[in-house]
Design a protein around this motif. Structure first.
Motif, PDB file in Angstrom:
ATOM      1  N   GLN A   1     -17.397  -3.293 -20.150  1.00 19.13           N
ATOM      2  CA  GLN A   1     -16.919  -4.316 -19.219  1.00 19.13           C
ATOM      3  C   GLN A   1     -15.757  -3.767 -18.411  1.00 19.13           C
ATOM      4  O   GLN A   1     -14.821  -3.215 -18.961  1.00 19.13           O
ATOM      5  N   VAL A   2     -15.837  -3.936 -17.102  1.00 19.11           N
ATOM      6  CA  VAL A   2     -14.804  -3.432 -16.212  1.00 19.11           C
ATOM      7  C   VAL A   2     -13.712  -4.475 -16.041  1.00 19.11           C
ATOM      8  O   VAL A   2     -13.977  -5.666 -15.881  1.00 19.11           O
ATOM      9  N   HIS A   3     -12.486  -3.985 -16.066  1.00 21.94           N
ATOM     10  CA  HIS A   3     -11.327  -4.846 -15.841  1.00 21.94           C
ATOM     11  C   HIS A   3     -10.435  -4.178 -14.814  1.00 21.94           C
ATOM     12  O   HIS A   3     -10.193  -2.965 -14.895  1.00 21.94           O
ATOM     13  N   LEU A   4      -9.970  -4.965 -13.835  1.00 26.47           N
ATOM     14  CA  LEU A   4      -9.153  -4.426 -12.740  1.00 26.47           C
ATOM     15  C   LEU A   4      -7.799  -5.115 -12.717  1.00 26.47           C
ATOM     16  O   LEU A   4      -7.726  -6.348 -12.822  1.00 26.47           O
ATOM     17  N   VAL A   5      -6.752  -4.331 -12.523  1.00 28.51           N
ATOM     18  CA  VAL A   5      -5.407  -4.883 -12.417  1.00 28.51           C
ATOM     19  C   VAL A   5      -4.720  -4.293 -11.193  1.00 28.51           C
ATOM     20  O   VAL A   5      -4.528  -3.071 -11.111  1.00 28.51           O
ATOM     21  N   GLU A   6      -4.348  -5.171 -10.269  1.00 25.17           N
ATOM     22  CA  GLU A   6      -3.653  -4.735  -9.060  1.00 25.17           C
ATOM     23  C   GLU A   6      -2.149  -4.790  -9.267  1.00 25.17           C
ATOM     24  O   GLU A   6      -1.645  -5.584 -10.052  1.00 25.17           O
ATOM     25  N   SER A   7      -1.453  -3.971  -8.499  1.00 22.41           N
ATOM     26  CA  SER A   7       0.007  -3.993  -8.476  1.00 22.41           C
ATOM     27  C   SER A   7       0.486  -3.429  -7.150  1.00 22.41           C
ATOM     28  O   SER A   7      -0.302  -2.865  -6.388  1.00 22.41           O
ATOM     29  N   GLY A   8       1.777  -3.620  -6.877  1.00 19.28           N
ATOM     30  CA  GLY A   8       2.370  -3.029  -5.690  1.00 19.28           C
ATOM     31  C   GLY A   8       2.649  -3.996  -4.559  1.00 19.28           C
ATOM     32  O   GLY A   8       3.241  -3.606  -3.549  1.00 19.28           O
ATOM     33  N   GLY A   9       2.211  -5.235  -4.710  1.00 19.25           N
ATOM     34  CA  GLY A   9       2.487  -6.204  -3.662  1.00 19.25           C
ATOM     35  C   GLY A   9       3.961  -6.562  -3.621  1.00 19.25           C
ATOM     36  O   GLY A   9       4.744  -6.176  -4.491  1.00 19.25           O
ATOM     37  N   GLY A  10       4.341  -7.293  -2.579  1.00 24.05           N
ATOM     38  CA  GLY A  10       5.730  -7.710  -2.467  1.00 24.05           C
ATOM     39  C   GLY A  10       6.037  -8.194  -1.075  1.00 24.05           C
ATOM     40  O   GLY A  10       5.137  -8.447  -0.267  1.00 24.05           O
ATOM     41  N   LEU A  11       7.324  -8.310  -0.804  1.00 20.67           N
ATOM     42  CA  LEU A  11       7.816  -8.762   0.496  1.00 20.67           C
ATOM     43  C   LEU A  11       8.319  -7.555   1.273  1.00 20.67           C
ATOM     44  O   LEU A  11       9.104  -6.749   0.751  1.00 20.67           O
ATOM     45  N   VAL A  12       7.884  -7.436   2.506  1.00 15.71           N
ATOM     46  CA  VAL A  12       8.276  -6.310   3.344  1.00 15.71           C
ATOM     47  C   VAL A  12       8.453  -6.805   4.772  1.00 15.71           C
ATOM     48  O   VAL A  12       7.803  -7.774   5.186  1.00 15.71           O
ATOM     49  N   GLN A  13       9.317  -6.156   5.506  1.00 11.36           N
ATOM     50  CA  GLN A  13       9.511  -6.522   6.903  1.00 11.36           C
ATOM     51  C   GLN A  13       8.391  -5.931   7.764  1.00 11.36           C
ATOM     52  O   GLN A  13       7.803  -4.889   7.424  1.00 11.36           O
ATOM     53  N   ALA A  14       8.140  -6.578   8.857  1.00  8.19           N
ATOM     54  CA  ALA A  14       7.143  -6.079   9.797  1.00  8.19           C
ATOM     55  C   ALA A  14       7.492  -4.643  10.196  1.00  8.19           C
ATOM     56  O   ALA A  14       8.665  -4.323  10.444  1.00  8.19           O
ATOM     57  N   GLY A  15       6.463  -3.814  10.238  1.00  8.44           N
ATOM     58  CA  GLY A  15       6.659  -2.406  10.530  1.00  8.44           C
ATOM     59  C   GLY A  15       6.832  -1.545   9.304  1.00  8.44           C
ATOM     60  O   GLY A  15       6.781  -0.310   9.389  1.00  8.44           O
ATOM     61  N   GLY A  16       7.010  -2.194   8.174  1.00  9.82           N
ATOM     62  CA  GLY A  16       7.216  -1.461   6.929  1.00  9.82           C
ATOM     63  C   GLY A  16       5.908  -1.039   6.287  1.00  9.82           C
ATOM     64  O   GLY A  16       4.824  -1.228   6.850  1.00  9.82           O
ATOM     65  N   SER A  17       6.044  -0.476   5.094  1.00  3.48           N
ATOM     66  CA  SER A  17       4.890   0.058   4.371  1.00  3.48           C
ATOM     67  C   SER A  17       4.887  -0.425   2.927  1.00  3.48           C
ATOM     68  O   SER A  17       5.949  -0.716   2.356  1.00  3.48           O
ATOM     69  N   LEU A  18       3.704  -0.500   2.379  1.00  6.53           N
ATOM     70  CA  LEU A  18       3.509  -0.783   0.959  1.00  6.53           C
ATOM     71  C   LEU A  18       2.311   0.020   0.503  1.00  6.53           C
ATOM     72  O   LEU A  18       1.415   0.327   1.302  1.00  6.53           O
ATOM     73  N   ILE A  19       2.297   0.319  -0.778  1.00  7.25           N
ATOM     74  CA  ILE A  19       1.103   0.915  -1.358  1.00  7.25           C
ATOM     75  C   ILE A  19       0.664   0.047  -2.529  1.00  7.25           C
ATOM     76  O   ILE A  19       1.451  -0.240  -3.430  1.00  7.25           O
ATOM     77  N   LEU A  20      -0.570  -0.386  -2.476  1.00  9.05           N
ATOM     78  CA  LEU A  20      -1.155  -1.174  -3.541  1.00  9.05           C
ATOM     79  C   LEU A  20      -1.931  -0.251  -4.478  1.00  9.05           C
ATOM     80  O   LEU A  20      -2.552   0.718  -4.025  1.00  9.05           O
ATOM     81  N   SER A  21      -1.904  -0.602  -5.748  1.00  8.27           N
ATOM     82  CA  SER A  21      -2.641   0.163  -6.745  1.00  8.27           C
ATOM     83  C   SER A  21      -3.580  -0.757  -7.499  1.00  8.27           C
ATOM     84  O   SER A  21      -3.270  -1.934  -7.703  1.00  8.27           O
ATOM     85  N   CYS A  22      -4.679  -0.216  -7.925  1.00 15.72           N
ATOM     86  CA  CYS A  22      -5.643  -0.947  -8.743  1.00 15.72           C
ATOM     87  C   CYS A  22      -6.050  -0.037  -9.893  1.00 15.72           C
ATOM     88  O   CYS A  22      -6.605   1.041  -9.667  1.00 15.72           O
ATOM     89  N   ALA A  23      -5.731  -0.468 -11.091  1.00  9.70           N
ATOM     90  CA  ALA A  23      -6.072   0.291 -12.287  1.00  9.70           C
ATOM     91  C   ALA A  23      -7.324  -0.302 -12.903  1.00  9.70           C
ATOM     92  O   ALA A  23      -7.379  -1.513 -13.168  1.00  9.70           O
ATOM     93  N   ALA A  24      -8.294   0.545 -13.111  1.00 10.86           N
ATOM     94  CA  ALA A  24      -9.566   0.090 -13.677  1.00 10.86           C
ATOM     95  C   ALA A  24      -9.713   0.578 -15.102  1.00 10.86           C
ATOM     96  O   ALA A  24      -9.330   1.706 -15.436  1.00 10.86           O
ATOM     97  N   THR A  25     -10.258  -0.275 -15.934  1.00 10.23           N
ATOM     98  CA  THR A  25     -10.630   0.124 -17.288  1.00 10.23           C
ATOM     99  C   THR A  25     -12.102  -0.204 -17.489  1.00 10.23           C
ATOM    100  O   THR A  25     -12.663  -1.044 -16.781  1.00 10.23           O
ATOM    101  N   GLY A  26     -12.695   0.456 -18.460  1.00 13.20           N
ATOM    102  CA  GLY A  26     -14.123   0.293 -18.672  1.00 13.20           C
ATOM    103  C   GLY A  26     -14.883   1.419 -17.992  1.00 13.20           C
ATOM    104  O   GLY A  26     -14.306   2.400 -17.524  1.00 13.20           O
ATOM    105  N   THR A  27     -16.174   1.262 -17.939  1.00 15.90           N
ATOM    106  CA  THR A  27     -17.030   2.309 -17.373  1.00 15.90           C
ATOM    107  C   THR A  27     -17.061   2.185 -15.856  1.00 15.90           C
ATOM    108  O   THR A  27     -17.594   1.215 -15.317  1.00 15.90           O
ATOM    109  N   ILE A  28     -16.463   3.162 -15.196  1.00 15.22           N
ATOM    110  CA  ILE A  28     -16.420   3.202 -13.740  1.00 15.22           C
ATOM    111  C   ILE A  28     -17.290   4.359 -13.278  1.00 15.22           C
ATOM    112  O   ILE A  28     -17.011   5.514 -13.602  1.00 15.22           O
ATOM    113  N   LEU A  29     -18.314   4.041 -12.529  1.00  7.13           N
ATOM    114  CA  LEU A  29     -19.193   5.074 -12.009  1.00  7.13           C
ATOM    115  C   LEU A  29     -18.723   5.493 -10.628  1.00  7.13           C
ATOM    116  O   LEU A  29     -18.498   4.641  -9.756  1.00  7.13           O
ATOM    117  N   SER A  30     -18.584   6.785 -10.431  1.00 11.82           N
ATOM    118  CA  SER A  30     -18.015   7.276  -9.180  1.00 11.82           C
ATOM    119  C   SER A  30     -18.900   6.955  -7.978  1.00 11.82           C
ATOM    120  O   SER A  30     -18.397   6.865  -6.853  1.00 11.82           O
TER     121      SER A  30
END
Length: 111
Positions: A1-30
């Motif tokens: 069973q696949v489980h996904l967890v996102e992180s990296g969101g937040g508050l940022v000013q216009a013009g700024g940058s963010l990087i979101l991450s998603c960690a997967a567990t379980g069988t992930i086929l490329s």
């Protein structure tokens, strides 16, 4: 069973940058696609970017500003978001193979 967890969101000013991450567990086929979607209140979830073996896809609204990339060995999916706009504010969801969703991470872009 696949489980996904996102992180990296937040508050940022216009013009700024963010990087979101998603960690997967379980069988992930490329060969299966992983993707980022976003949703604002009262609207349907929309595809932002997807990553398959052959190529990546970007919604027109984010092309040139967002980059999706994937670490197959670590079963991670990322979304680098640059030049953020207030209209990018949404809950961002990770998706695997069109079937499995994470819980979402809030991105808020202020003026």
């Amino acid at each position: 069973q696949v489980h996904l967890v996102e992180s990296g969101g937040g508050l940022v000013q216009a013009g700024g940058s963010l990087i979101l991450s998603c960690a997967a567990t379980g069988t992930i086929l490329s060969q299966n696609v992983m993707a980022w979607y976003r949703q604002t209140p009262g609207n349907e979830r929309e595809l932002v970017a997807s990553s398959g073996r052959a190529r990546s896809y970007y919604a027109q609204s984010v092309e040139g500003r967002f980059t999706i990339f994937r670490d197959y060995a670590k079963k991670m999916l990322y979304l680098q978001m640059n030049s953020l706009l207030p209209e990018d504010s949404a809950v961002y969801y990770c998706n695997y193979n069109g079937l499995t969703w994470g819980q979402g991470t809030q991105v808020t872009v202020s003026l």
